[in-house]
Design a protein around this motif. Structure first.
Motif, PDB file in Angstrom:
ATOM      1  N   MET A   1     151.585 -38.888 -43.188  1.00 20.80           N
ATOM      2  CA  MET A   1     151.355 -39.841 -42.095  1.00 20.80           C
ATOM      3  C   MET A   1     152.430 -40.938 -42.080  1.00 20.80           C
ATOM      4  SD  MET A   1     149.770 -40.736 -39.479  1.00 20.80           S
ATOM      5  CE  MET A   1     148.524 -39.488 -39.555  1.00 20.80           C
ATOM      6  N   GLN A   2     152.815 -41.429 -43.262  1.00 19.15           N
ATOM      7  CA  GLN A   2     153.827 -42.481 -43.332  1.00 19.15           C
ATOM      8  C   GLN A   2     155.136 -42.025 -42.706  1.00 19.15           C
ATOM      9  OE1 GLN A   2     153.190 -45.540 -44.331  1.00 19.15           O
ATOM     10  NE2 GLN A   2     155.268 -46.253 -43.958  1.00 19.15           N
ATOM     11  N   GLN A   3     155.496 -40.766 -42.939  1.00 18.81           N
ATOM     12  CA  GLN A   3     156.720 -40.227 -42.366  1.00 18.81           C
ATOM     13  C   GLN A   3     156.641 -40.165 -40.842  1.00 18.81           C
ATOM     14  OE1 GLN A   3     157.742 -36.360 -43.832  1.00 18.81           O
ATOM     15  NE2 GLN A   3     159.760 -36.336 -42.865  1.00 18.81           N
ATOM     16  N   THR A   4     155.474 -39.825 -40.324  1.00 17.77           N
ATOM     17  CA  THR A   4     155.292 -39.747 -38.869  1.00 17.77           C
ATOM     18  C   THR A   4     155.386 -41.120 -38.223  1.00 17.77           C
ATOM     19  OG1 THR A   4     153.822 -37.856 -39.190  1.00 17.77           O
ATOM     20  CG2 THR A   4     153.780 -38.912 -37.037  1.00 17.77           C
ATOM     21  N   THR A   5     154.753 -42.135 -38.848  1.00 17.13           N
ATOM     22  CA  THR A   5     154.838 -43.489 -38.288  1.00 17.13           C
ATOM     23  C   THR A   5     156.272 -44.001 -38.312  1.00 17.13           C
ATOM     24  OG1 THR A   5     154.270 -44.471 -40.430  1.00 17.13           O
ATOM     25  CG2 THR A   5     152.469 -44.070 -38.903  1.00 17.13           C
ATOM     26  N   GLN A   6     157.035 -43.623 -39.324  1.00 15.06           N
ATOM     27  CA  GLN A   6     158.442 -44.031 -39.393  1.00 15.06           C
ATOM     28  C   GLN A   6     159.242 -43.430 -38.250  1.00 15.06           C
ATOM     29  OE1 GLN A   6     160.032 -46.231 -41.330  1.00 15.06           O
ATOM     30  NE2 GLN A   6     158.113 -46.768 -42.345  1.00 15.06           N
ATOM     31  N   LEU A   7     158.925 -42.188 -37.870  1.00 19.75           N
ATOM     32  CA  LEU A   7     159.621 -41.552 -36.750  1.00 19.75           C
ATOM     33  C   LEU A   7     159.435 -42.349 -35.467  1.00 19.75           C
ATOM     34  CD1 LEU A   7     158.792 -37.759 -37.256  1.00 19.75           C
ATOM     35  CD2 LEU A   7     161.038 -38.836 -37.463  1.00 19.75           C
ATOM     36  N   LEU A   8     158.233 -42.877 -35.249  1.00 18.89           N
ATOM     37  CA  LEU A   8     157.941 -43.619 -34.029  1.00 18.89           C
ATOM     38  C   LEU A   8     158.702 -44.936 -33.970  1.00 18.89           C
ATOM     39  CD1 LEU A   8     156.285 -43.948 -31.431  1.00 18.89           C
ATOM     40  CD2 LEU A   8     154.445 -44.909 -32.804  1.00 18.89           C
ATOM     41  N   ARG A   9     159.022 -45.509 -35.112  1.00 10.73           N
ATOM     42  CA  ARG A   9     159.647 -46.835 -35.118  1.00 10.73           C
ATOM     43  C   ARG A   9     161.061 -46.829 -34.565  1.00 10.73           C
ATOM     44  NH1 ARG A   9     156.988 -49.538 -40.606  1.00 10.73           N
ATOM     45  NH2 ARG A   9     154.844 -49.266 -39.886  1.00 10.73           N
ATOM     46  N   GLY A  10     161.680 -45.666 -34.488  1.00  8.41           N
ATOM     47  CA  GLY A  10     162.945 -45.555 -33.785  1.00  8.41           C
ATOM     48  C   GLY A  10     164.139 -46.068 -34.566  1.00  8.41           C
ATOM     49  N   ASN A  11     165.259 -46.118 -33.852  1.00 10.56           N
ATOM     50  CA  ASN A  11     166.529 -46.534 -34.460  1.00 10.56           C
ATOM     51  C   ASN A  11     167.316 -47.390 -33.486  1.00 10.56           C
ATOM     52  OD1 ASN A  11     166.587 -44.867 -37.036  1.00 10.56           O
ATOM     53  ND2 ASN A  11     166.259 -43.254 -35.509  1.00 10.56           N
ATOM     54  N   TYR A  12     168.244 -48.157 -34.050  1.00 11.19           N
ATOM     55  CA  TYR A  12     169.149 -48.942 -33.206  1.00 11.19           C
ATOM     56  C   TYR A  12     170.304 -48.056 -32.773  1.00 11.19           C
ATOM     57  CZ  TYR A  12     171.397 -53.080 -31.338  1.00 11.19           C
ATOM     58  OH  TYR A  12     171.938 -54.001 -30.488  1.00 11.19           O
ATOM     59  N   GLN A  13     170.500 -47.986 -31.465  1.00 11.09           N
ATOM     60  CA  GLN A  13     171.576 -47.180 -30.903  1.00 11.09           C
ATOM     61  C   GLN A  13     172.762 -48.096 -30.617  1.00 11.09           C
ATOM     62  OE1 GLN A  13     171.142 -43.855 -30.772  1.00 11.09           O
ATOM     63  NE2 GLN A  13     169.043 -44.135 -31.533  1.00 11.09           N
ATOM     64  N   TYR A  14     173.770 -48.019 -31.464  1.00 11.28           N
ATOM     65  CA  TYR A  14     174.891 -48.948 -31.367  1.00 11.28           C
ATOM     66  C   TYR A  14     175.756 -48.697 -30.140  1.00 11.28           C
ATOM     67  CZ  TYR A  14     173.812 -50.683 -36.022  1.00 11.28           C
ATOM     68  OH  TYR A  14     173.186 -51.271 -37.098  1.00 11.28           O
TER      69      TYR A  14
END
Length: 432
Positions: A1-14
């Motif tokens: 579950m922790q891995q799935t929630t991390q996926l949702l948090r996204g990334n900064y697109q430079y």
């Protein structure tokens, strides 16, 4: 579950200066802008029906984000989905919600901490009991999340706030239920999926040659900061304000829907008044958010040591903006105490408008940017903030805006209005 929630948090697109989480652009704004913009909209409620759009807009966006995310992660149970929606609410600084008791027919939701209720009480004091609660965003979030959790069509549910922290209640609470159809509910409007990233652009951050401020170094440092809701409250207390990782599209939708309501009620003659209100909200945002940043421990540790001249304060806060997810802000011309010309590429306001609305407008629509750029110059040159610590309260703000040297947008090229490739906003003193 922790891995799935991390996926949702996204990334900064430079390449486009944006935080993207499951397709949605997320941006940093604080409680001052959040509650002030909402207060500006609410002030028109005596002649415009604004309340439905405040929650409907959140519902459209949250439903789109989570329904897409859940389709890509089909092994999740209903309980997993509830947890993910709760976790993301807290991660973004919106507070804490308990979705445990929800079914596909709705139910009751408790929020022991909620950003708008706490932010309103912090900024404006206790709200009158005879008014609606202020957590319209949370209400829409809950409805959209519930529809996504149970795979219901967008617009199936709606939420009514029952208690509000802004009114002295110990918690905020909500009731989720089936939405009436068009013939039964005059407030109902057809809900439309979020445009997500919209008409975004790619670009490369540039380092100005006339300043000691390290733009890329600041962007890297800030985008790697662990800015997320506290585990106990779900709030982000940073830079002297309550921050949120807010949906860029939420600000755009409630602003541009307000424009449509003004035009429907008053014709095109009503649009300048709406634009003035929304631009002032951006100016207030700059005063409080940028002012808070420029007096924060983070600024003193990271950016102030780079400052050699007064104009470096303007560059410093512009470099900070380039880590907020607002697009690329690039100073094209800066005359200290006279003029600032800012180029904006992939600004979140035109990104949304060009994708979501089917008609162009004669009105420049980058209201936050226009007010914010003027606010930078007013903070640096019309307050004593660069020399001493000042209390950023209403009295100080009134003194600032009464000065004849006040900066306002004087020339405005809008990517939407002019079919330009970027926004270009020039602010100068109203006395010049």
């Amino acid at each position: 579950m922790q891995q799935t929630t991390q996926l949702l948090r996204g990334n900064y697109q430079y390449d486009r200066n944006a935080y993207i989480a499951a397709g949605e652009p997320m941006i940093f704004h604080c409680h001052h802008y959040n509650v002030y913009l909402q207060a500006v909209i609410e002030d028109t409620s005596s002649y415009l029906n604004v309340y439905p759009m405040l929650s409907d807009s959140a519902q459209e966006i949250v439903y789109t984000q989570f329904s897409n995310f859940f389709k890509e992660n089909q092994d999740l149970s209903v309980e997993d989905k509830k947890y993910i929606c709760q976790d993301y609410f807290s991660f973004c600084g919106f507070g804490i919600i308990d979705l445990t008791n929800l079914t596909k027919e709705g139910g009751k939701v408790i929020a022991p901490f909620e950003h708008y209720g706490i932010g309103w009480k912090t900024k404006f004091g206790l709200r009158e009991k005879n008014k609606k609660g202020v957590a319209f965003f949370a209400a829409g979030y809950i409805a959209g999340a519930t529809e996504a959790i149970f795979d219901l069509p967008l617009g199936t549910l709606c939420t009514e706030q029952k208690e509000c922290i802004s009114q002295g209640d110990t918690k905020s609470s909500f009731e989720v239920f089936f939405r009436k159809n068009n013939t039964e509910d005059e407030n109902h409007t057809d809900l439309v999926a979020s445009p997500q990233e919209g008409k975004y652009q790619t670009y490369q951050l540039k380092q100005p040659s006339n300043t000691t401020i390290d733009y890329e170094g600041i962007r890297q440092a800030l985008t790697n900061m662990d800015l997320q809701g506290d585990s106990q409250t779900g709030l982000i207390d940073a830079f002297g304000v309550l921050l949120t990782r807010m949906y860029a599209n939420y600000y755009c939708l409630i602003s541009y829907k307000l424009l449509r309501l003004f035009e429907d009620e008053m014709g095109k003659d009503g649009l300048p008044l709406a634009a003035e209100l929304l631009t002032e909200a951006g100016h207030v945002c700059a005063y409080n958010t940028f002012g808070g940043v420029m007096q924060s421990t983070e600024w003193n540790a990271m950016i102030k040591p780079m400052i050699e001249k007064k104009h470096d304060w303007v560059h410093g806060i512009t470099a900070v903006v380039n880590a907020f997810g607002w697009g690329f802000w690039e100073i094209e011309e800066l005359k200290p105490n006279q003029k600032l010309k800012m180029k904006i590429v992939s600004g979140y306001e035109p990104n949304n408008y060009l994708a979501h609305f089917d008609s162009h407008t004669d009105l420049p629509i980058s209201f936050l940017a226009s007010g914010g750029i003027a606010g930078i110059m007013n903070l640096v040159y019309n307050t004593s903030l660069t020399e001493d610590f000042i209390t950023l309260d209403e009295n100080e703000y009134k003194k600032m805006i009464q000065k004849t040297s006040l900066f306002q947008a004087q020339k405005y090229i809008c990517r939407v209005k002019e079919h330009s490739q970027f926004d270009q906003i020039t602010v100068s003193s109203i006395a010049s």
